[in-house]
Structures are given as structure tokens and as C-alpha cells.
Design an enzyme around this catalytic site. Sequence first.
Site, short mmCIF file in Angstrom:
data_model
loop_
_atom_site.label_atom_id
_atom_site.label_comp_id
_atom_site.label_asym_id
_atom_site.label_seq_id
_atom_site.Cartn_x
_atom_site.Cartn_y
_atom_site.Cartn_z
N LEU A 160 41.83 39.32 34.05
CA LEU A 160 42.96 39.08 34.96
C LEU A 160 42.91 37.64 35.47
O LEU A 160 42.81 37.37 36.68
CB LEU A 160 42.92 40.08 36.12
CG LEU A 160 43.07 41.54 35.70
CD1 LEU A 160 42.81 42.47 36.89
CD2 LEU A 160 44.48 41.81 35.12
N HIS A 161 43.02 36.69 34.54
CA HIS A 161 42.90 35.28 34.89
C HIS A 161 43.90 34.86 35.97
O HIS A 161 43.53 34.38 37.04
CB HIS A 161 43.13 34.41 33.65
CG HIS A 161 42.21 34.68 32.51
ND1 HIS A 161 40.86 34.40 32.56
CD2 HIS A 161 42.45 35.17 31.27
CE1 HIS A 161 40.30 34.71 31.40
NE2 HIS A 161 41.25 35.19 30.61
#
Length: 310
Positions: free
Chosen positions: A237-238
Site C-alpha cells: 500500500l505504497h
Amino acid sequence: MEKVILDVDTGIDDALAILYAVESGALDILGITAVNGNVPLQNVTKNTLKVLQLAGRQDIKVYPGASEPYLKEAQHVFHIHGKDGIGNALDDMTVEGTEENLFAADFIIESVNKYPGEVTIILVGPLTNLALALKKAPEIAGLIKRIVVMGGAVDCPGNITPAAEFNIHADAEAAKVVFHKGLDITLVGLDVTSQTMMDLSDIETLAGTKYYDFIKQSTDVYRKYGEELYGRNSCALHDPLTVGYVLDESLITTREVYTDVEITGELSYGQTIADFSNRLGQQPNMKVSLEVDSGRFVKHFIDTLGNQKS
């Protein structure tokens, strides 16, 4: 609420970051600026309009920006994000909204002049739009509250080359411009974002909620890519973590350090180099992210989107 501009190259995790920002209820989103990156600009703009329509937030305007990097040729990563950039999860949606005529860099300039010292810019794609805004109106550097960047890898390998993270590598010259304008910068890099993994079991907890189908379908190709890399059907989940830091800074431990971008090396182009030992004798120019409370973040992300009933 904190006034923010989201700068995106939508992108699966960009789409998730937009939904997270919208559904948090804690951010006053002045607008979303689109930039060439994961996919070409026209895809980015269309994807962003679709995600906002999915969320029922067509009131948030989308401003198209740079269609190519500051100096180099464009590169895209369809193999990670699918043919359209969001895993073709919204192919059946007819886009109702339209993009704005105002160029993204001009929207940034206009917004920070309207709200001096109040606007946080969250950049989860290449930094081209902000670099262009600073080139056109350098005085805005003193008017921006802070910028939070998803980019870089200061103490871990890259994800587009052995040394470089994609967003910085996609336009390293733009990143170099931004890094040296005296801005309040926090770099949320792979050092922490790669620890925030969402797997299929996390997604299944969203069953019956508004975004379940979209998240499951859009992340399918993304999770398969994660399976090739990490041996598990999951995705990092950058971009949502970058939004998460704006919502709650306690999620990430940072350190102030002088950081620069390599733009000439054949093998190291786009590498973000943090001078932890102060070999260069420079004053710190940003905060880099070193540790993250990944479990707490992923739970907050899932809970925030899970609160929206179908």
C-alpha cells in the site's frame, strides 16, 4: 481539516489512496492533479475521474498536468497496474465527470497563493507537476505548508532498478528540482511502504461493503505481481501509506537528513541518497521514513474503507 492537493498517476495504489483520503473525512481536498507515470496522462485522468465517481465525489475537480517527464522519455508499468492502470476493474463505468481546463501546475500555484501556508501537497507519482509549478512561480516555495512524497528508497533496494524507486526514477530531474527548493519535505519511501502489505484475507474483510468489488478486482494483477516478488498473494500500500502519514504522523518514524537524487549514473539513475553520516556536510533538507507501524496502518486503511456500506 487540513487543506491538501493530491498529485497522482492513477495507478491501482493511487486509486486506493484517493478513496482513503476521501473516506477519512479528515482532509479538505482542494483538487486532484494528474501526472504521467504508472500509465499515460489520459489514462491517469480517466482513472481518477472514475474513482471519484465510484466514491460519489465528483465535486472534487481533476486537473491534468504533465504528459511527459521534465527531460527524459516517459515510461509506464502496465504489467503491474493492468492495461488501463486500475486492473480494468471499472471498464463498465461510463465517466460522467470531465477534467478541468486549468493546467495542474497552474492549479497548484493558484491554490497555494489563495491559502498561503495552509496547503499540504501529497505527491504519489512522479514530481513533474510540482517541479513545473516551482519553475514557473518559484515564490510559491515559501507558501506551501509541506509536501509529502511517496518516493525513494534510502536504505533498501529499488523497485524499478536495483537502486531506484519508480516515482523518482520516472522523473529524477523533477525530483532534484523539488528537493532543492527549501520545502518542508517528508519522503515516504520503499523503506516503509514495502512493509505495508494487504493480502486477500484483508480484502475479504471488506465483503459486502462499498469498495469490496473494486478493491478485489483492481488489485488482482497487482497482487499477482506481489506474489512473484514476495511469494504471497498481496500488494504493498505504497500510496495509501503516504496519505496515512498525513492523517497520523505517528504511524511513521522519520529522520531529518540531507537527501539528493542521482541523475547522471548509468546504473544509479534515480537513486535517492540519504547522507546519514553527513559526509557531504550539508544541512538536512527533508525527513526520510525509516520505520512504520504497518499493522496499525493497514487496519486503519481497511477500517476506513470498510465503514462505507454498499
